[in-house]
Write a protein that holds these residues in place. Structure first.
Motif, PDB file in Angstrom:
ATOM      1  N   THR A  46       0.829  -1.210   0.000  1.00  0.00           N
ATOM      2  CA  THR A  46       0.000   0.000   0.000  1.00  0.00           C
ATOM      3  C   THR A  46       0.859   1.253   0.000  1.00  0.00           C
ATOM      4  OG1 THR A  46      -1.736  -1.172   1.215  1.00  0.00           O
ATOM      5  CG2 THR A  46      -1.835   1.230   1.223  1.00  0.00           C
ATOM      6  N   ALA A  47       1.903   1.256   0.842  1.00  0.00           N
ATOM      7  CA  ALA A  47       2.765   2.435   0.949  1.00  0.00           C
ATOM      8  C   ALA A  47       3.520   2.686  -0.344  1.00  0.00           C
ATOM      9  CB  ALA A  47       3.737   2.258   2.112  1.00  0.00           C
ATOM     10  N   LEU A  48       4.064   1.628  -0.939  1.00  0.00           N
ATOM     11  CA  LEU A  48       4.834   1.819  -2.170  1.00  0.00           C
ATOM     12  C   LEU A  48       3.937   2.221  -3.332  1.00  0.00           C
ATOM     13  CD1 LEU A  48       7.542  -1.015  -2.112  1.00  0.00           C
ATOM     14  CD2 LEU A  48       7.715   1.375  -1.405  1.00  0.00           C
ATOM     15  N   THR A  49       2.726   1.674  -3.374  1.00  0.00           N
ATOM     16  CA  THR A  49       1.780   2.076  -4.424  1.00  0.00           C
ATOM     17  C   THR A  49       1.489   3.569  -4.318  1.00  0.00           C
ATOM     18  OG1 THR A  49       0.763  -0.122  -4.467  1.00  0.00           O
ATOM     19  CG2 THR A  49      -0.523   1.707  -5.370  1.00  0.00           C
ATOM     20  N   GLN A  50       1.245   4.032  -3.090  1.00  0.00           N
ATOM     21  CA  GLN A  50       0.979   5.456  -2.882  1.00  0.00           C
ATOM     22  C   GLN A  50       2.220   6.287  -3.193  1.00  0.00           C
ATOM     23  OE1 GLN A  50      -0.084   7.838   1.051  1.00  0.00           O
ATOM     24  NE2 GLN A  50      -1.824   6.639   0.326  1.00  0.00           N
ATOM     25  N   PHE A  51       3.382   5.762  -2.825  1.00  0.00           N
ATOM     26  CA  PHE A  51       4.631   6.482  -3.075  1.00  0.00           C
ATOM     27  C   PHE A  51       4.853   6.693  -4.571  1.00  0.00           C
ATOM     28  CE2 PHE A  51       9.186   6.010  -4.131  1.00  0.00           C
ATOM     29  CZ  PHE A  51       9.670   7.189  -3.577  1.00  0.00           C
ATOM     30  N   TYR A  52       4.655   5.638  -5.379  1.00  0.00           N
ATOM     31  CA  TYR A  52       4.859   5.786  -6.825  1.00  0.00           C
ATOM     32  C   TYR A  52       3.802   6.695  -7.442  1.00  0.00           C
ATOM     33  CZ  TYR A  52       8.694   2.458  -7.263  1.00  0.00           C
ATOM     34  OH  TYR A  52       9.920   1.842  -7.177  1.00  0.00           O
ATOM     35  N   GLU A  53       2.607   6.711  -6.885  1.00  0.00           N
ATOM     36  CA  GLU A  53       1.586   7.643  -7.368  1.00  0.00           C
ATOM     37  C   GLU A  53       2.024   9.084  -7.116  1.00  0.00           C
ATOM     38  OE1 GLU A  53      -1.919   6.463  -5.306  1.00  0.00           O
ATOM     39  OE2 GLU A  53      -2.369   4.778  -6.647  1.00  0.00           O
ATOM     40  N   ILE A  54       2.649   9.311  -5.959  1.00  0.00           N
ATOM     41  CA  ILE A  54       3.157  10.646  -5.640  1.00  0.00           C
ATOM     42  C   ILE A  54       4.272  11.021  -6.620  1.00  0.00           C
ATOM     43  CG2 ILE A  54       4.411  12.000  -3.902  1.00  0.00           C
ATOM     44  CD1 ILE A  54       2.924  10.288  -1.769  1.00  0.00           C
ATOM     45  N   ARG A  55       5.220  10.099  -6.840  1.00  0.00           N
ATOM     46  CA  ARG A  55       6.327  10.376  -7.760  1.00  0.00           C
ATOM     47  C   ARG A  55       5.842  10.670  -9.173  1.00  0.00           C
ATOM     48  NH1 ARG A  55      11.778   9.649  -7.651  1.00  0.00           N
ATOM     49  NH2 ARG A  55      11.716   8.968  -9.817  1.00  0.00           N
TER      50      ARG A  55
END
Length: 279
Positions: A203-212
């Protein structure tokens, strides 16, 4: 002597090929990439893996190439001569060895890190060409020539803030550290937080890549920043549901670890406002 990564550093195949090629060619390895992608840490891990002493030369805007060789303190010598100090009779008392000199005379093969070379003046790389190529330099005050006892492994990092001279680039083996894909980043995170739950990490990495991937972002968060963010998530014992909750209506949880300027914070606030208006 082959570098394959360490238990604390996930090295991709192309990165290990680059490191080992530079060692084989006895050329400096020039490493570029976004800030926070592990360029400096690479040197630490190569030294650790190959059991080499590490010498770090951190470059600033005021750094001169001569400082990497040696510095002669003429002012102190003049002062001591006025005071009648016998030390003035030996010029060696006023010569401070630089990082290259230390690497050249190391009792075993050392690793020399020249960190953020692009911070220095444009002539800085050219001023080191002969020393890095021939692995020797002259000390004019004493008339001696310093030669490398063991040719050091040299890793040079750059954040691409300015172009480097062609003559310097010709003498290097080049590698660009691309931002890691999801699976590689997952492996990197696991080396730092081996007990992190898979659902939270996904979940965190999915959100992180969405931010990037957000259009208009001034500074994309880096690997080091996602590690800081995850450390905070674990410290606050947040769940995947905590991250997902109201994700369209607010800034990311603990966003100060990821967004590092007011323009990017304002961008996400505008996106949140537009998302609410579409409901």
């Amino acid at each position: 002597m082959k570098f394959t990564g360490t238990d604390a550093y996930v090295a991709t195949e192309d990165l290990t090929v680059g490191v080992n090629a530079a060692i084989t060619l006895e050329r400096p390895l020039l490493v570029k990439g976004e800030p926070g992608t592990g360029k400096t840490e690479l040197a630490h891990q190569v030294a650790r893996a190959l059991d080499m002493p590490l010498l770090e030369w951190h470059i600033k805007s005021t750094t001169k190439a001569q400082q990497g060789l040696y510095e002669y303190d003429a002012v102190s010598r003049l002062r001591d001569s006025q005071l009648g100090d016998e030390r003035v009779n030996d010029v060696c008392n006023y010569i401070k060895k630089g990082k290259l000199w230390q690497a050249f005379e190391a009792p075993k093969r050392a690793l020399l890190l020249i960190d953020e070379i692009d911070k220095a003046d444009i002539e800085f790389p050219n001023d080191l060409l002969q020393e890095l190529d021939k692995m020797e330099f002259n000390v004019y005050e004493t008339g001696e020539t310093i030669r490398a006892t063991h040719r050091p492994v040299v890793i040079i990092t750059s954040n691409n803030e300015k172009e480097l001279p062609d003559a310097f680039l010709r003498r290097c083996f080049f590698h660009y550290i691309r931002f890691p894909e999801m699976e590689t980043l997952r492996a990197i995170v696991k080396t730092h937080f081996p007990d992190i739950k898979d659902r939270l990490l996904t979940t965190a990495l999915t959100q992180f890549y969405e931010i990037r991937d957000t259009q208009g972002l001034k500074k994309k968060p880096s690997t080091s920043e996602v590690l800081d963010w995850l450390k905070l998530l674990l410290a606050d014992d947040l769940s995947p549901e905590d991250l997902a909750k109201d994700s369209k209506d607010a800034l990311p949880k603990l966003h100060g670890a990821l967004l590092k300027n007011e323009q990017d914070v304002a961008l996400f606030e505008r996106l949140a406002f537009l998302a609410r208006g579409q409901r």
